[in-house]
Design an enzyme around this catalytic site. Structure first.
Site, mmCIF file in Angstrom:
data_model
loop_
_atom_site.group_PDB
_atom_site.id
_atom_site.type_symbol
_atom_site.label_atom_id
_atom_site.label_comp_id
_atom_site.label_asym_id
_atom_site.label_seq_id
_atom_site.Cartn_x
_atom_site.Cartn_y
_atom_site.Cartn_z
ATOM 1 N N ILE A 14 0.836 -1.206 0.000
ATOM 2 C CA ILE A 14 0.000 0.000 0.000
ATOM 3 C C ILE A 14 0.870 1.254 0.000
ATOM 4 O O ILE A 14 0.645 2.188 -0.786
ATOM 5 C CB ILE A 14 -0.956 -0.008 1.226
ATOM 6 C CG1 ILE A 14 -1.848 -1.267 1.220
ATOM 7 C CG2 ILE A 14 -1.789 1.272 1.281
ATOM 8 C CD1 ILE A 14 -2.737 -1.439 0.003
ATOM 9 N N GLY A 111 -6.010 -2.341 8.397
ATOM 10 C CA GLY A 111 -5.501 -3.407 9.275
ATOM 11 C C GLY A 111 -5.453 -2.977 10.729
ATOM 12 O O GLY A 111 -5.198 -3.790 11.622
ATOM 13 N N CYS A 141 -9.483 -3.075 2.017
ATOM 14 C CA CYS A 141 -9.801 -3.200 0.582
ATOM 15 C C CYS A 141 -11.215 -3.755 0.378
ATOM 16 O O CYS A 141 -12.002 -3.213 -0.413
ATOM 17 C CB CYS A 141 -8.774 -4.092 -0.094
ATOM 18 S SG CYS A 141 -8.348 -5.583 0.830
ATOM 19 N N ARG A 169 -8.679 -13.160 -1.851
ATOM 20 C CA ARG A 169 -7.408 -13.705 -2.361
ATOM 21 C C ARG A 169 -6.603 -14.190 -1.153
ATOM 22 O O ARG A 169 -6.637 -13.591 -0.078
ATOM 23 C CB ARG A 169 -6.643 -12.655 -3.181
ATOM 24 C CG ARG A 169 -6.297 -11.366 -2.432
ATOM 25 C CD ARG A 169 -4.944 -11.460 -1.765
ATOM 26 N NE ARG A 169 -4.553 -10.276 -1.034
ATOM 27 C CZ ARG A 169 -4.736 -10.124 0.278
ATOM 28 N NH1 ARG A 169 -5.348 -11.042 1.002
ATOM 29 N NH2 ARG A 169 -4.276 -9.040 0.876
ATOM 30 N N HIS A 195 -16.319 -8.166 8.192
ATOM 31 C CA HIS A 195 -16.456 -7.126 7.154
ATOM 32 C C HIS A 195 -17.729 -6.291 7.344
ATOM 33 O O HIS A 195 -17.730 -5.087 7.088
ATOM 34 C CB HIS A 195 -16.436 -7.768 5.767
ATOM 35 C CG HIS A 195 -15.196 -8.588 5.545
ATOM 36 N ND1 HIS A 195 -15.148 -9.940 5.813
ATOM 37 C CD2 HIS A 195 -13.973 -8.249 5.116
ATOM 38 C CE1 HIS A 195 -13.936 -10.396 5.557
ATOM 39 N NE2 HIS A 195 -13.192 -9.395 5.129
ATOM 40 N N HIS A 221 -9.864 -9.964 -5.038
ATOM 41 C CA HIS A 221 -11.001 -10.525 -4.314
ATOM 42 C C HIS A 221 -12.205 -10.513 -5.255
ATOM 43 O O HIS A 221 -12.255 -9.747 -6.219
ATOM 44 C CB HIS A 221 -11.394 -9.650 -3.122
ATOM 45 C CG HIS A 221 -10.307 -9.348 -2.137
ATOM 46 N ND1 HIS A 221 -9.673 -10.314 -1.401
ATOM 47 C CD2 HIS A 221 -9.773 -8.173 -1.727
ATOM 48 C CE1 HIS A 221 -8.794 -9.743 -0.582
ATOM 49 N NE2 HIS A 221 -8.833 -8.445 -0.771
ATOM 50 N N GLN A 303 -7.065 -5.754 -4.475
ATOM 51 C CA GLN A 303 -6.717 -5.436 -3.084
ATOM 52 C C GLN A 303 -5.499 -4.521 -2.966
ATOM 53 O O GLN A 303 -5.398 -3.739 -2.017
ATOM 54 C CB GLN A 303 -6.471 -6.737 -2.294
ATOM 55 C CG GLN A 303 -5.171 -7.478 -2.574
ATOM 56 C CD GLN A 303 -5.194 -8.305 -3.848
ATOM 57 O OE1 GLN A 303 -6.226 -8.424 -4.498
ATOM 58 N NE2 GLN A 303 -4.058 -8.895 -4.211
HETATM 59 P P1 NAD Z 1 3.316 -4.699 3.595
HETATM 60 O O1 NAD Z 1 3.836 -5.742 4.501
HETATM 61 O O2 NAD Z 1 3.346 -4.920 2.123
HETATM 62 O O3 NAD Z 1 4.079 -3.329 3.890
HETATM 63 C C1 NAD Z 1 4.346 -2.871 5.170
HETATM 64 C C2 NAD Z 1 5.615 -2.021 5.145
HETATM 65 O O4 NAD Z 1 5.867 -1.524 6.450
HETATM 66 C C3 NAD Z 1 6.873 -2.774 4.725
HETATM 67 O O5 NAD Z 1 7.584 -1.955 3.825
HETATM 68 C C4 NAD Z 1 7.684 -2.925 6.007
HETATM 69 O O6 NAD Z 1 9.080 -2.861 5.743
HETATM 70 C C5 NAD Z 1 7.263 -1.686 6.759
HETATM 71 N N1 NAD Z 1 7.382 -1.815 8.210
HETATM 72 C C6 NAD Z 1 7.274 -2.934 8.975
HETATM 73 N N2 NAD Z 1 7.417 -2.620 10.282
HETATM 74 C C7 NAD Z 1 7.627 -1.278 10.319
HETATM 75 C C8 NAD Z 1 7.852 -0.355 11.365
HETATM 76 N N3 NAD Z 1 7.892 -0.752 12.641
HETATM 77 N N4 NAD Z 1 8.045 0.943 11.044
HETATM 78 C C9 NAD Z 1 7.998 1.384 9.757
HETATM 79 N N5 NAD Z 1 7.777 0.544 8.722
HETATM 80 C C10 NAD Z 1 7.601 -0.759 9.004
HETATM 81 O O7 NAD Z 1 1.825 -4.389 4.107
HETATM 82 P P2 NAD Z 1 0.598 -3.847 3.263
HETATM 83 O O8 NAD Z 1 -0.054 -4.983 2.575
HETATM 84 O O9 NAD Z 1 1.019 -2.666 2.465
HETATM 85 O O10 NAD Z 1 -0.383 -3.421 4.440
HETATM 86 C C11 NAD Z 1 -0.253 -2.179 5.111
HETATM 87 C C12 NAD Z 1 -1.600 -1.809 5.707
HETATM 88 O O11 NAD Z 1 -2.555 -1.655 4.635
HETATM 89 C C13 NAD Z 1 -2.213 -2.850 6.660
HETATM 90 O O12 NAD Z 1 -2.971 -2.169 7.643
HETATM 91 C C14 NAD Z 1 -3.154 -3.631 5.754
HETATM 92 O O13 NAD Z 1 -4.212 -4.257 6.448
HETATM 93 C C15 NAD Z 1 -3.665 -2.514 4.862
HETATM 94 N N6 NAD Z 1 -4.199 -2.967 3.562
HETATM 95 C C16 NAD Z 1 -3.536 -3.927 2.843
HETATM 96 C C17 NAD Z 1 -4.066 -4.358 1.643
HETATM 97 C C18 NAD Z 1 -3.426 -5.443 0.832
HETATM 98 O O14 NAD Z 1 -4.137 -6.157 0.156
HETATM 99 N N7 NAD Z 1 -2.117 -5.617 0.852
HETATM 100 C C19 NAD Z 1 -5.247 -3.781 1.155
HETATM 101 C C20 NAD Z 1 -5.853 -2.751 1.884
HETATM 102 C C21 NAD Z 1 -5.323 -2.365 3.101
#
Ligand code: NAD
Length: 343
Positions: A14, A111, A141, A169, A195, A221, A303
């Site tokens: 994201i 999240g 998402c 997914r 949800h 999804h 997503q």
């Molecule tokens: P991700 O794991 O792809 O990315 C997270 C990032 O945060 C990574 O770059 C990691 O290096 C970094 N990170 C980890 N610990 C850290 C810390 N302590 N300080 C700073 N950076 C740190 O995760 P994502 O899929 O991008 O999800 C991020 C948020 O978005 C979550 O809340 C998730 O629920 C939400 N989200 C994800 C999706 C999806 O499908 N991937 C969709 C919608 C919302």
């Protein structure tokens, strides 16, 4: 126009998309992104000229792979007007005290628990409620997809009841440790799934029950939804409302042969979209069916990208930079977000 200074904490699926979107906004400047590990995403961001911030203890790790760090996460927060927190599930809440200590506005992701924000957010549904709120949580998402559809169809006739099944997914394409799985897993095994509760954080009081399963795919999804309206509805009015709403597109399977999530993604690749992202909800037009006061439909949710425009609008709502319609219009134009038929 003076640009607002935006920082992105957490540069993964994201975060990297939101960072790219910020760079395209005429009223925003990306001052940098924060990461904890110097992986390929950090290396590419650095090559793009984006300032990289990290934890004090991690600076050496980054410098070993040739990334000159711009400062600590604290330095980044200090310099920003607003932080988009896209750290992993639950980590965002642990950063809230840091944002508060510098009195900075922040946008959190789905999240996190709902109470991390002063409001949960979906641009089409409740932009105005989020205006001036210091902490906004952009819903997940799946919830973003459901809310776009419900709030759009609520204009046709009042939506009185929603029943939906979410086929999730199993993992994002890059998540090699999570998938693919060879199973279809009720998630959770109990009904309703969370949800519905998440939808209720944005539209209060609606009668909604959801169920969810995880399927062995990484692309998108897919939701099946049944809505009950106050009045009788027809397929034409439902199609019309969906066709006229930016951030929702339709695919007509009989005309275009696009009849699956895999083919939607292939269309996005063929259209040359960045990272094959589809921030629009993609409704299968042939699935739309009406029966008196009920409408049935199926749609895909990408997503990895659907929440990107919501994050941009949430920044503007939080800082009260502009009104809803103007913000949505600029976000859509700069990100190439469509309405109508995908092809
Ligand atoms: P991700 O794991 O792809 O990315 C997270 C990032 O945060 C990574 O770059 C990691 O290096 C970094 N990170 C980890 N610990 C850290 C810390 N302590 N300080 C700073 N950076 C740190 O995760 P994502 O899929 O991008 O999800 C991020 C948020 O978005 C979550 O809340 C998730 O629920 C939400 N989200 C994800 C999706 C999806 O499908 N991937 C969709 C919608 C919302």
């Amino acid at each position: 126009m003076e640009k607002v200074k935006v920082a992105v904490n957490g540069y993964g699926t994201i975060g990297k998309r939101v960072a790219d979107a910020i760079r395209l906004q005429p009223d925003m400047e990306l001052i940098g992104v924060a990461k904890t590990s110097p992986n390929y995403e950090a290396i590419i961001a650095y090559r793009k000229g984006i300032n990289i911030y990290t934890l004090k203890d991690s600076i050496e790790k980054f410098e070993k792979v040739g990334i000159k760090v711009a400062g600590t996460i604290e330095d980044m927060v200090k310099e920003a007007d607003v932080i988009v927190d896209a750290t992993p599930n639950g980590v965002g809440a642990t950063y809230k005290p840091l944002y508060q200590s510098f009195s900075k506005n922040a946008i959190f992701q789905g999240g996190e628990k709902a109470d991390v924000g002063d409001v949960s957010f979906s641009a089409l549904c409740n932009y105005d409620e989020a205006k001036g709120k210091k902490y906004i949580r952009v819903v997940s998402c799946n919830t973003t997809g459901m809310l776009r559809v419900i709030c759009t169809l609520n204009k046709v006739s009042k939506v009185e009841k929603v029943r939906a099944t979410i086929v999730r997914r199993a993992a994002d394409p890059k998540e090699v440790k999570r998938g693919p799985i060879n199973s279809i897993v009720p998630d959770p095994a109990t009904v309703p799934s969370h949800h519905a509760k998440d939808v209720l954080t944005v539209i209060k009081g609606i009668d909604i029950i959801t169920m969810a399963v995880i399927a062995p795919t990484t692309l998108m999804h897919l939701h099946t939804m049944v809505l009950t309206f106050k009045d009788k509805v027809t397929k034409d009015t439902i199609v019309d409302a969906l066709l006229n709403t930016p951030r929702i597109v339709l695919v007509n399977s009989s005309r275009t042969s696009v009849a699956s999530t895999a083919e939607i993604i292939e269309v996005s690749r063929d259209l040359g979209r960045n990272r094959y992202d589809i921030p629009e909800v993609v409704v299968f037009e042939d699935s739309i069916y009406t029966n008196g006061n009920e409408a049935f439909l199926m749609y895909g949710v990408h997503q990895e990208s659907i929440v990107v425009p919501e994050n941009i609008d949430a920044i503007r709502a939080s800082l009260q930079l502009m009104e809803k319609e103007e913000s949505i219009k600029i976000t859509n134009e700069t990100l190439g977000i469509m309405k109508g038929y995908l092809i």
